[in-house]
Design a protein around this motif. Structure first.
Motif, mmCIF file in Angstrom:
data_model
loop_
_atom_site.group_PDB
_atom_site.id
_atom_site.type_symbol
_atom_site.label_atom_id
_atom_site.label_comp_id
_atom_site.label_asym_id
_atom_site.label_seq_id
_atom_site.Cartn_x
_atom_site.Cartn_y
_atom_site.Cartn_z
ATOM 1 N N TYR A 49 99.095 -14.040 4.274
ATOM 2 C CA TYR A 49 99.886 -15.272 4.381
ATOM 3 C C TYR A 49 101.291 -15.053 3.831
ATOM 4 C CZ TYR A 49 101.366 -20.047 3.569
ATOM 5 O OH TYR A 49 102.069 -21.201 3.559
ATOM 6 N N MET A 50 101.353 -14.388 2.669
ATOM 7 C CA MET A 50 102.649 -14.131 2.048
ATOM 8 C C MET A 50 103.510 -13.243 2.944
ATOM 9 S SD MET A 50 103.303 -12.373 -1.623
ATOM 10 C CE MET A 50 104.914 -11.783 -2.091
ATOM 11 N N GLU A 51 102.875 -12.212 3.513
ATOM 12 C CA GLU A 51 103.630 -11.311 4.390
ATOM 13 C C GLU A 51 104.231 -12.082 5.559
ATOM 14 O OE1 GLU A 51 104.559 -8.161 4.547
ATOM 15 O OE2 GLU A 51 103.819 -7.142 6.317
ATOM 16 N N ARG A 52 103.423 -12.963 6.163
ATOM 17 C CA ARG A 52 103.921 -13.674 7.345
ATOM 18 C C ARG A 52 105.033 -14.639 6.986
ATOM 19 N NH1 ARG A 52 98.695 -15.121 10.905
ATOM 20 N NH2 ARG A 52 100.287 -15.950 12.252
ATOM 21 N N LYS A 53 104.885 -15.289 5.818
ATOM 22 C CA LYS A 53 105.940 -16.208 5.385
ATOM 23 C C LYS A 53 107.219 -15.451 5.049
ATOM 24 C CE LYS A 53 104.885 -20.597 5.284
ATOM 25 N NZ LYS A 53 105.673 -21.557 6.052
ATOM 26 N N VAL A 54 107.074 -14.365 4.273
ATOM 27 C CA VAL A 54 108.248 -13.613 3.830
ATOM 28 C C VAL A 54 108.950 -12.975 5.026
ATOM 29 C CG1 VAL A 54 108.957 -11.587 2.510
ATOM 30 C CG2 VAL A 54 107.409 -13.207 1.505
ATOM 31 N N CYS A 55 108.140 -12.437 5.940
ATOM 32 C CA CYS A 55 108.685 -11.849 7.156
ATOM 33 C C CYS A 55 109.483 -12.887 7.933
ATOM 34 C CB CYS A 55 107.539 -11.300 8.002
ATOM 35 S SG CYS A 55 107.897 -11.140 9.725
ATOM 36 N N GLY A 56 108.909 -14.086 8.060
ATOM 37 C CA GLY A 56 109.606 -15.153 8.765
ATOM 38 C C GLY A 56 110.928 -15.487 8.097
ATOM 39 N N PHE A 57 110.896 -15.587 6.765
ATOM 40 C CA PHE A 57 112.122 -15.948 6.054
ATOM 41 C C PHE A 57 113.184 -14.869 6.212
ATOM 42 C CE2 PHE A 57 111.892 -19.716 3.193
ATOM 43 C CZ PHE A 57 110.788 -20.263 3.782
ATOM 44 N N PHE A 58 112.763 -13.604 6.225
ATOM 45 C CA PHE A 58 113.744 -12.535 6.393
ATOM 46 C C PHE A 58 114.319 -12.535 7.803
ATOM 47 C CE2 PHE A 58 112.199 -10.168 2.584
ATOM 48 C CZ PHE A 58 113.427 -10.131 1.969
ATOM 49 N N GLN A 59 113.610 -13.144 8.758
ATOM 50 C CA GLN A 59 114.122 -13.197 10.129
ATOM 51 C C GLN A 59 114.665 -14.575 10.451
ATOM 52 O OE1 GLN A 59 110.682 -11.916 12.217
ATOM 53 N NE2 GLN A 59 111.023 -9.774 11.712
ATOM 54 N N CYS A 60 114.946 -15.359 9.413
ATOM 55 C CA CYS A 60 115.529 -16.687 9.586
ATOM 56 C C CYS A 60 114.579 -17.637 10.322
ATOM 57 C CB CYS A 60 116.881 -16.615 10.290
ATOM 58 S SG CYS A 60 118.096 -17.648 9.511
ATOM 59 N N ARG A 61 113.271 -17.418 10.176
ATOM 60 C CA ARG A 61 112.277 -18.345 10.732
ATOM 61 C C ARG A 61 111.566 -18.992 9.545
ATOM 62 N NH1 ARG A 61 108.129 -15.896 12.450
ATOM 63 N NH2 ARG A 61 108.516 -13.751 11.883
ATOM 64 N N ILE A 62 110.557 -19.841 9.816
ATOM 65 C CA ILE A 62 109.808 -20.392 8.693
ATOM 66 C C ILE A 62 108.369 -19.898 8.658
ATOM 67 C CG2 ILE A 62 111.125 -22.447 8.147
ATOM 68 C CD1 ILE A 62 109.415 -23.956 10.081
ATOM 69 N N GLY A 63 107.971 -19.060 9.601
ATOM 70 C CA GLY A 63 106.632 -18.492 9.546
ATOM 71 C C GLY A 63 105.566 -19.498 9.942
ATOM 72 N N PRO A 64 104.269 -19.197 9.653
ATOM 73 C CA PRO A 64 103.192 -20.101 10.063
ATOM 74 C C PRO A 64 103.389 -21.495 9.486
ATOM 75 C CG PRO A 64 102.380 -18.387 8.594
ATOM 76 C CD PRO A 64 103.746 -18.010 8.981
ATOM 77 N N ASP A 65 103.220 -22.518 10.322
ATOM 78 C CA ASP A 65 103.635 -23.849 9.915
ATOM 79 C C ASP A 65 102.726 -24.934 10.473
ATOM 80 O OD1 ASP A 65 105.459 -25.639 8.785
ATOM 81 O OD2 ASP A 65 106.270 -26.060 10.761
ATOM 82 N N ARG A 66 101.895 -24.601 11.461
ATOM 83 C CA ARG A 66 101.215 -25.654 12.212
ATOM 84 C C ARG A 66 99.843 -26.013 11.653
ATOM 85 N NH1 ARG A 66 104.743 -28.575 14.959
ATOM 86 N NH2 ARG A 66 105.984 -27.817 13.251
ATOM 87 N N VAL A 67 99.074 -25.013 11.156
ATOM 88 C CA VAL A 67 97.694 -25.280 10.728
ATOM 89 C C VAL A 67 97.726 -25.678 9.261
ATOM 90 C CG1 VAL A 67 95.359 -24.391 10.714
ATOM 91 C CG2 VAL A 67 97.015 -23.455 12.295
ATOM 92 N N GLY A 68 97.573 -26.947 8.991
ATOM 93 C CA GLY A 68 97.631 -27.413 7.610
ATOM 94 C C GLY A 68 99.066 -27.475 7.122
ATOM 95 N N LYS A 69 99.230 -28.038 5.928
ATOM 96 C CA LYS A 69 100.569 -28.144 5.334
ATOM 97 C C LYS A 69 101.103 -26.735 5.081
ATOM 98 C CE LYS A 69 103.666 -30.869 3.331
ATOM 99 N NZ LYS A 69 104.530 -31.646 4.215
ATOM 100 N N PHE A 70 102.292 -26.432 5.539
ATOM 101 C CA PHE A 70 102.925 -25.109 5.426
ATOM 102 C C PHE A 70 102.057 -24.007 6.048
ATOM 103 C CE2 PHE A 70 104.373 -27.360 1.504
ATOM 104 C CZ PHE A 70 105.640 -27.615 1.948
ATOM 105 N N GLY A 71 101.135 -24.359 6.933
ATOM 106 C CA GLY A 71 100.321 -23.347 7.601
ATOM 107 C C GLY A 71 99.355 -22.619 6.700
ATOM 108 N N ILE A 72 98.871 -23.269 5.625
ATOM 109 C CA ILE A 72 98.024 -22.526 4.692
ATOM 110 C C ILE A 72 96.645 -22.225 5.274
ATOM 111 C CG2 ILE A 72 99.001 -22.938 2.401
ATOM 112 C CD1 ILE A 72 97.321 -25.428 2.252
ATOM 113 N N PHE A 73 96.217 -22.983 6.312
ATOM 114 C CA PHE A 73 94.890 -22.710 6.874
ATOM 115 C C PHE A 73 94.944 -21.734 8.043
ATOM 116 C CE2 PHE A 73 94.283 -26.949 4.922
ATOM 117 C CZ PHE A 73 93.433 -26.515 3.923
ATOM 118 N N GLN A 74 96.142 -21.294 8.402
ATOM 119 C CA GLN A 74 96.302 -20.344 9.504
ATOM 120 C C GLN A 74 95.462 -19.093 9.286
ATOM 121 O OE1 GLN A 74 98.498 -20.608 12.333
ATOM 122 N NE2 GLN A 74 97.147 -18.925 12.855
ATOM 123 N N LEU A 75 95.490 -18.561 8.051
ATOM 124 C CA LEU A 75 94.810 -17.309 7.769
ATOM 125 C C LEU A 75 93.297 -17.476 7.815
ATOM 126 C CD1 LEU A 75 95.907 -14.551 7.246
ATOM 127 C CD2 LEU A 75 97.610 -16.317 7.136
#
Lengths: 358, 155
Positions: A49-75
């Motif tokens: 989860y951290m990798e996907r979020k950090v990767c998104g932030f480094f690419q000016c995206r917000i990463g997983p966001d749809r499943v649960g608040k801040f995408g915490i259930f995505q994983l």
């Protein structure tokens, strides 16, 4: 400072009170085994989860966001998907080795994982050659990768396994040299004693220049050893589809995936233990009041704070630099990191002999 | 000696460029993110004015449009997605003129090339930036652009 060995000895006394010692130790081993596996899986989920979020932030995206608040259930959704997928057996593969390879990778990873010390008295494997054991356990993983690449009977996996072998075997040298520098300084190979010796200041402050060089070399070589970052040649998506685990599916693929992220955590945790003091709070010799306040923060918070700081450093490196070519990769190791590592080892010996450290 | 110097020069310049790269990526890390959370921010969504969403025919407050039904847009459309239906009206002094009855536009055929808007001599049509086109049948994509009872604007 909270000592976890109070809890473990209390449990041991409780168990030996109702059953013979053999069964008590057996039950404790079972509980520790289940505990390690659970902790391993939970950490893997947090790291992915951290990798996907950090990767998104480094690419000016917000990463997983749809499943649960801040995408915490995505994983969790991904894990369930991976668990229920079919494990396909290939027609012309070596069936036994093909099935064995992911287990070798994950067992090597769990063995290295069990050397990590989370809190004071909370250690699983801690004996007088801890660093040597850690290096032996991590180098076992390459065997699984080579087997996976060979038994899949595919060109991509074969090329990837060969690259991975060349890479991991070369970079192990740098990991060894940088850890050896620390061993020269602390005079012990045991992780708990290395941590204990940092009670009056972390090594990165105490050992100054040679430890900084060793820390940077360790981060680079550790990143290469986990097949990540600019050194992800073995799984180069654009050339080799997914590298050595191209032909795997379901949970067999999941084991490779888990071990990749846990190896990242293990590298970061060992860096945090050896260079940043592990669970040891920030102590400045002379300031007793400050040291006493720092002791109120539990050790595992210090440990995870440091480990995740190093994880973030490694992710920062990964999402900044482009992939190296194989000749550049080996040039970096044999022409730059190994000579500097050897020079650094000599420098550290001079520092220790003439007592130039703090 | 020269190669010795070159080795150290490449080492230190390499470290410097790596640090510059890491500084750049950290800047991006801290920057405001460009991702639009679409369905939630529908009310505040800002789309560029030049975005080609749907072909529309602007009408003024008295229900007048500017289309003289010349059919140039229909000729210039590469996909044939515009059909201009008109009546020929003969005025009292014997002059014939075209009056628009139905400006038929097939959204499903349109490739948003903007040739119709560019060739229109009277600026009667333009693209607006509404983009939510999803419907359940192809028939609903065929639209009539002129409103009911609208007439040509008086010069």
């Amino acid at each position: 400072m909270f000592d976890f060995s109070i809890v473990s000895s209390w449990i041991h006394n409780l168990l030996t009170g109702v059953m013979p010692e053999f069964w008590a130790i057996f039950l404790e081993c079972l509980a520790i085994g289940i505990g390690i596996l659970l902790f391993y899986a939970v950490l893997a989920i947090i790291l992915i989860y951290m990798e996907r979020k950090v990767c998104g932030f480094f690419q000016c995206r917000i990463g997983p966001d749809r499943v649960g608040k801040f995408g915490i259930f995505q994983l969790f959704a991904d894990v369930i998907k991976m668990l229920i997928k079919e494990i396909i057996s290939l027609k012309n593969s070596d069936k036994f080795l093909y099935a064995l390879a992911p287990f070798i990778v994950i067992i090597a990873s769990i063995l290295a994982f069990s050397t990590i010390q989370i809190n004071k008295g909370m250690e699983i494997i801690d004996f007088n050659v801890g660093i040597v054991f850690y290096m032996a356990a991590t180098s076992l993983g390459v065997l699984g990768i080579l087997l996976a690449g060979w038994s899949s009977n595919s060109k991509f996996t074969m090329i990837s396994a060969m690259r991975s072998g060349a890479q991991i075997i070369s970079y192990e040298l740098s990991v060894g040299l940088s850890l050896l520098t620390v061993v020269v300084f602390t005079g012990t190979l045991q992780f708990s004693e290395i941590i204990q010796s940092q009670a009056d200041g972390w090594l990165i402050f105490k050992g100054h220049i040679p430890v900084w060089i060793a820390f940077i070399i360790y981060l680079i070589a550790g990143n290469a050893e986990t097949n990540r970052g600019p050194f992800d040649l073995p799984e180069a998506e654009s050339e080799l589809t997914a590298g050595y685990h191209t032909e795997y599916s379901g949970m067999h693929f999941g084991f490779f995936y888990l071990s990749e992220y846990l190896n990242l955590f293990i590298v970061a945790a060992i860096a945090a233990t050896v260079f940043l003091g592990g669970w040891m709070p920030l102590h400045i010799s002379g300031l007793d009041g400050f040291n006493a306040i720092m002791d109120y923060i539990p050790g595992f918070i210090w440990f995870f704070g440091k480990a995740f700081f190093v994880v973030f450093l490694l992710m920062w490196i990964r999402w900044t630099f482009p992939r190296l070519r194989i000749d550049q990769l080996l040039k970096l190791e044999w022409k730059i990191l190994v000579p500097i590592g050897l020079f650094n080892l000599a420098l550290m010996i001079l520092v220790v002999v003439f007592k130039l450290h703090f | 000696m020269n190669s010795f110097f070159k080795y150290f020069h490449s080492l230190f310049s390499g470290i410097l460029t790596l640090l510059i790269g890491m500084k750049t990526s950290m800047k991006v890390f801290l920057r405001k993110k460009v991702t639009e959370k679409y369905p939630e921010n529908r009310d505040t969504l800002k789309i560029s004015d030049r975005f080609r969403g749907t072909l529309v025919m602007p009408h003024d407050t008295e229900n007048h449009h500017k289309c003289v039904a010349c059919g140039i847009c229909q000729i210039s459309c590469p996909n044939g997605s515009i059909v201009v239906h008109f009546d020929t009206v003969v005025s009292e002094d014997g002059k014939k003129s075209k009056v628009l009855t139905n400006y038929e536009y097939d959204l499903g055929n349109c490739m948003y090339c903007q040739l119709c808007v560019n060739t229109c001599p009277h600026d009667a049509i333009c693209f607006d930036n509404s983009f939510e086109h999803a419907v359940f049948s192809r028939e609903k994509l065929i639209k009539k652009l002129n409103r009911e009872g609208s007439t040509l604007v008086k010069k």
